[in-house]
Design a protein around this motif. Structure first.
Motif, PDB file in Angstrom:
ATOM      1  N   PRO A 101       0.970  -1.345  -0.065  1.00 33.07           N
ATOM      2  CA  PRO A 101      -0.063  -0.088  -0.096  1.00 33.07           C
ATOM      3  C   PRO A 101       0.802   1.141  -0.077  1.00 33.07           C
ATOM      4  O   PRO A 101       0.494   2.266  -0.549  1.00 33.07           O
ATOM      5  CB  PRO A 101      -0.825  -0.008   1.278  1.00 33.07           C
ATOM      6  CG  PRO A 101      -1.035  -1.606   1.650  1.00 33.07           C
ATOM      7  CD  PRO A 101       0.550  -2.116   1.011  1.00 33.07           C
ATOM      8  N   ASN A 102       2.126   0.886   0.605  1.00 30.54           N
ATOM      9  CA  ASN A 102       3.019   2.143   0.511  1.00 30.54           C
ATOM     10  C   ASN A 102       3.890   2.294  -0.840  1.00 30.54           C
ATOM     11  O   ASN A 102       4.577   3.238  -0.867  1.00 30.54           O
ATOM     12  CB  ASN A 102       3.956   2.146   1.729  1.00 30.54           C
ATOM     13  CG  ASN A 102       3.098   2.758   2.997  1.00 30.54           C
ATOM     14  OD1 ASN A 102       2.794   3.883   2.817  1.00 30.54           O
ATOM     15  ND2 ASN A 102       2.955   1.711   3.798  1.00 30.54           N
ATOM     16  N   GLY A 103       3.613   1.566  -1.681  1.00 32.73           N
ATOM     17  CA  GLY A 103       4.154   1.638  -3.126  1.00 32.73           C
ATOM     18  C   GLY A 103       5.717   1.154  -3.105  1.00 32.73           C
ATOM     19  O   GLY A 103       6.166   1.710  -4.016  1.00 32.73           O
ATOM     20  N   GLY A 134       5.919   5.317  -5.048  1.00 30.24           N
ATOM     21  CA  GLY A 134       5.305   4.344  -5.795  1.00 30.24           C
ATOM     22  C   GLY A 134       4.418   4.915  -6.846  1.00 30.24           C
ATOM     23  O   GLY A 134       3.772   5.992  -6.732  1.00 30.24           O
ATOM     24  N   ARG A 135       4.201   3.972  -7.972  1.00 32.10           N
ATOM     25  CA  ARG A 135       3.192   4.654  -8.909  1.00 32.10           C
ATOM     26  C   ARG A 135       1.822   4.318  -8.513  1.00 32.10           C
ATOM     27  O   ARG A 135       1.032   5.168  -8.780  1.00 32.10           O
ATOM     28  CB  ARG A 135       3.454   3.658 -10.420  1.00 32.10           C
ATOM     29  CG  ARG A 135       4.916   4.151 -11.021  1.00 32.10           C
ATOM     30  CD  ARG A 135       5.044   3.229 -11.949  1.00 32.10           C
ATOM     31  NE  ARG A 135       6.474   3.489 -12.727  1.00 32.10           N
ATOM     32  CZ  ARG A 135       7.637   2.826 -12.442  1.00 32.10           C
ATOM     33  NH1 ARG A 135       7.745   2.045 -11.302  1.00 32.10           N
ATOM     34  NH2 ARG A 135       8.715   2.954 -13.051  1.00 32.10           N
ATOM     35  N   ARG A 136       1.612   3.197  -7.980  1.00 32.34           N
ATOM     36  CA  ARG A 136       0.181   2.862  -7.430  1.00 32.34           C
ATOM     37  C   ARG A 136       0.368   2.013  -6.222  1.00 32.34           C
ATOM     38  O   ARG A 136       1.377   1.473  -5.690  1.00 32.34           O
ATOM     39  CB  ARG A 136      -0.408   2.008  -8.645  1.00 32.34           C
ATOM     40  CG  ARG A 136      -0.953   2.628  -9.854  1.00 32.34           C
ATOM     41  CD  ARG A 136      -1.688   1.782 -10.674  1.00 32.34           C
ATOM     42  NE  ARG A 136      -2.332   2.540 -11.864  1.00 32.34           N
ATOM     43  CZ  ARG A 136      -3.283   3.114 -11.845  1.00 32.34           C
ATOM     44  NH1 ARG A 136      -4.166   3.072 -10.829  1.00 32.34           N
ATOM     45  NH2 ARG A 136      -3.705   3.807 -13.014  1.00 32.34           N
ATOM     46  N   LYS A 137      -0.874   2.285  -5.293  1.00 36.20           N
ATOM     47  CA  LYS A 137      -0.817   1.412  -4.142  1.00 36.20           C
ATOM     48  C   LYS A 137      -1.028   0.182  -4.574  1.00 36.20           C
ATOM     49  O   LYS A 137      -1.882  -0.285  -5.400  1.00 36.20           O
ATOM     50  CB  LYS A 137      -2.087   1.957  -3.117  1.00 36.20           C
ATOM     51  CG  LYS A 137      -1.801   3.567  -2.518  1.00 36.20           C
ATOM     52  CD  LYS A 137      -2.709   3.984  -1.874  1.00 36.20           C
ATOM     53  CE  LYS A 137      -2.747   5.380  -1.291  1.00 36.20           C
ATOM     54  NZ  LYS A 137      -3.596   5.763  -0.392  1.00 36.20           N
ATOM     55  N   GLY A 138      -0.492  -0.705  -3.901  1.00 34.79           N
ATOM     56  CA  GLY A 138      -0.755  -2.309  -4.068  1.00 34.79           C
ATOM     57  C   GLY A 138      -1.446  -3.155  -2.925  1.00 34.79           C
ATOM     58  O   GLY A 138      -1.264  -2.579  -1.850  1.00 34.79           O
ATOM     59  N   GLU A 152      -2.626  -3.952  -8.208  1.00 33.80           N
ATOM     60  CA  GLU A 152      -2.575  -2.642  -8.153  1.00 33.80           C
ATOM     61  C   GLU A 152      -3.822  -1.798  -7.885  1.00 33.80           C
ATOM     62  O   GLU A 152      -4.935  -2.363  -8.572  1.00 33.80           O
ATOM     63  CB  GLU A 152      -1.953  -2.325  -9.526  1.00 33.80           C
ATOM     64  CG  GLU A 152      -0.742  -2.853  -9.817  1.00 33.80           C
ATOM     65  CD  GLU A 152       0.478  -2.360  -8.962  1.00 33.80           C
ATOM     66  OE1 GLU A 152       0.281  -1.648  -8.074  1.00 33.80           O
ATOM     67  OE2 GLU A 152       1.366  -3.035  -8.912  1.00 33.80           O
ATOM     68  N   GLY A 153      -3.725  -0.737  -7.063  1.00 35.76           N
ATOM     69  CA  GLY A 153      -4.902  -0.098  -6.871  1.00 35.76           C
ATOM     70  C   GLY A 153      -4.795   1.448  -7.405  1.00 35.76           C
ATOM     71  O   GLY A 153      -4.356   1.608  -8.419  1.00 35.76           O
ATOM     72  N   GLU A 154      -5.438   2.332  -6.476  1.00 41.09           N
ATOM     73  CA  GLU A 154      -5.255   3.834  -7.105  1.00 41.09           C
ATOM     74  C   GLU A 154      -3.879   4.260  -7.226  1.00 41.09           C
ATOM     75  O   GLU A 154      -2.831   3.895  -6.573  1.00 41.09           O
ATOM     76  CB  GLU A 154      -5.975   4.671  -6.138  1.00 41.09           C
ATOM     77  CG  GLU A 154      -5.577   4.692  -4.711  1.00 41.09           C
ATOM     78  CD  GLU A 154      -6.472   5.368  -3.944  1.00 41.09           C
ATOM     79  OE1 GLU A 154      -7.116   6.069  -4.299  1.00 41.09           O
ATOM     80  OE2 GLU A 154      -6.254   5.396  -2.602  1.00 41.09           O
TER      81      GLU A 154
END
Length: 331
Positions: A101-103, A134-138, A152-154
């Protein structure tokens, strides 16, 4: 005795006799014969000297390429860059889900404030301010099954977790490069699996020599039984085939390491203090996503980590908890 032959070592210890002294910095070893030449074109900054060429990407602040005597040290665009991810080990079950979540799994790097200044000793100092986020939260899924997947999230927002690095590369006339950096993050309390620099070298550069604790895996909380010496192996021999691939190959209190090809050509990486290092045929993400060693992809590079610190292992998979506070890397 019935259980051992004469001369069997029952216990061992290594004692520090004296600290290292008479350290010579790179600048003091220079005998410049030629002037460095600098060229900036299409966002790339190339510095040439006698027998070497290094190119920086001004958009990322990363070494795009480094060539000594016609031989490339890094894969294109894969010079040293900030990295904080490792393949989860079994004992990481107390905190590995927060990495994504922290990329930490898809960091991108953006540079600003570039400057280049010639030094009196003939060197060239190039500095950047780099934001790594990070490009996206995961989200990592799979639990304790060992069959992980990353969803991959937002997109990450500017206020989300990120690193800010002030970095200075000093290129010397003999081709040596000094890297000095100050790294801070937006969340100083966040526990990271590691913090340092990650780079990819051609897979033909697969002979690994280091001076530090070895010869087996060791971590901040599992190292005193590994003695300081000079060790050498192939990069492939650093891999330990656990049933589920995970973070391996770490070496603590490393003073320097070198990676070379079969002909002995390559590069040496020296720390002015102590560092943690690892050199493996696979990246952290490749080992994370492979359920078994047989499902790892064909190696395409040598993956080198030079870390200021790596979080210890603790014992949470058996219930004793995570590593002690002093053995945790924080943002």
């Amino acid at each position: 005795m019935p259980w051992a032959q004469r001369g069997y070592v029952q216990m061992d210890e290594q004692l520090l006799v004296k600290e290292a002294s008479d350290w010579k910095d790179i600048a003091s070893t220079q005998t410049p014969k030629t002037r460095l030449q600098q060229q900036v074109k299409n966002g790339k900054r190339t510095v040439r000297g006698d027998g070497f060429e290094v190119t920086f990407d001004d958009s990322t602040g990363i070494i795009h390429s480094l060539c000594y005597q016609g031989e490339d040290i890094f894969l294109p665009g894969c010079g040293p860059q900030i990295d904080a991810l490792r393949a989860p080990v079994d004992n990481d079950n107390w905190f590995y889900t927060q990495w994504y979540p922290n990329g930490l799994h898809n960091l991108a790097h953006k540079a600003s404030g570039v400057s280049a200044k010639a030094q009196k000793n003939g060197a060239l100092a190039i500095s950047y301010t780099i934001t790594s986020q990070g490009r996206r939260k995961g989200e990592i899924r799979g639990g304790s099954s060992g069959r992980y997947s990353i969803v991959e999230g937002e997109e990450m927002k500017p206020a989300d977790f990120h690193f800010t690095t002030n970095i200075v590369y000093t290129v010397y006339p003999d081709g040596s490069i000094e890297l000095e950096s100050s790294i801070v993050s937006s969340d100083p309390a966040l526990v990271l699996p590691r913090l340092g620099y990650y780079m990819q070298l051609p897979k033909s550069i697969d002979q690994y020599t280091y001076y530090g604790r070895g010869p087996l895996n060791n971590y901040a909380d599992r190292k005193t039984g590994s003695f300081v010496a000079q060790y050498k192996s192939s990069v492939g021999e650093q891999f330990v085939p656990f049933p589920k691939p995970q973070s391996i190959g770490n070496r603590e209190e490393v003073r320097w390491c070198a990676l070379t090809n079969a002909q002995g050509h390559g590069a040496q990486f020296i720390s002015t203090t102590l560092m943690s290092t690892s050199a493996l045929p696979w990246s952290a993400m490749e080992m994370t996503l492979a359920p078994h060693p047989s499902e790892l992809p064909e190696p395409t590079a040598t993956h080198l980590h030079l870390d200021c610190q790596v979080t210890g292992l603790g014992g949470n998979s058996c219930g004793q908890g995570g590593p002690l506070g002093k053995d945790r890397v924080r943002g």
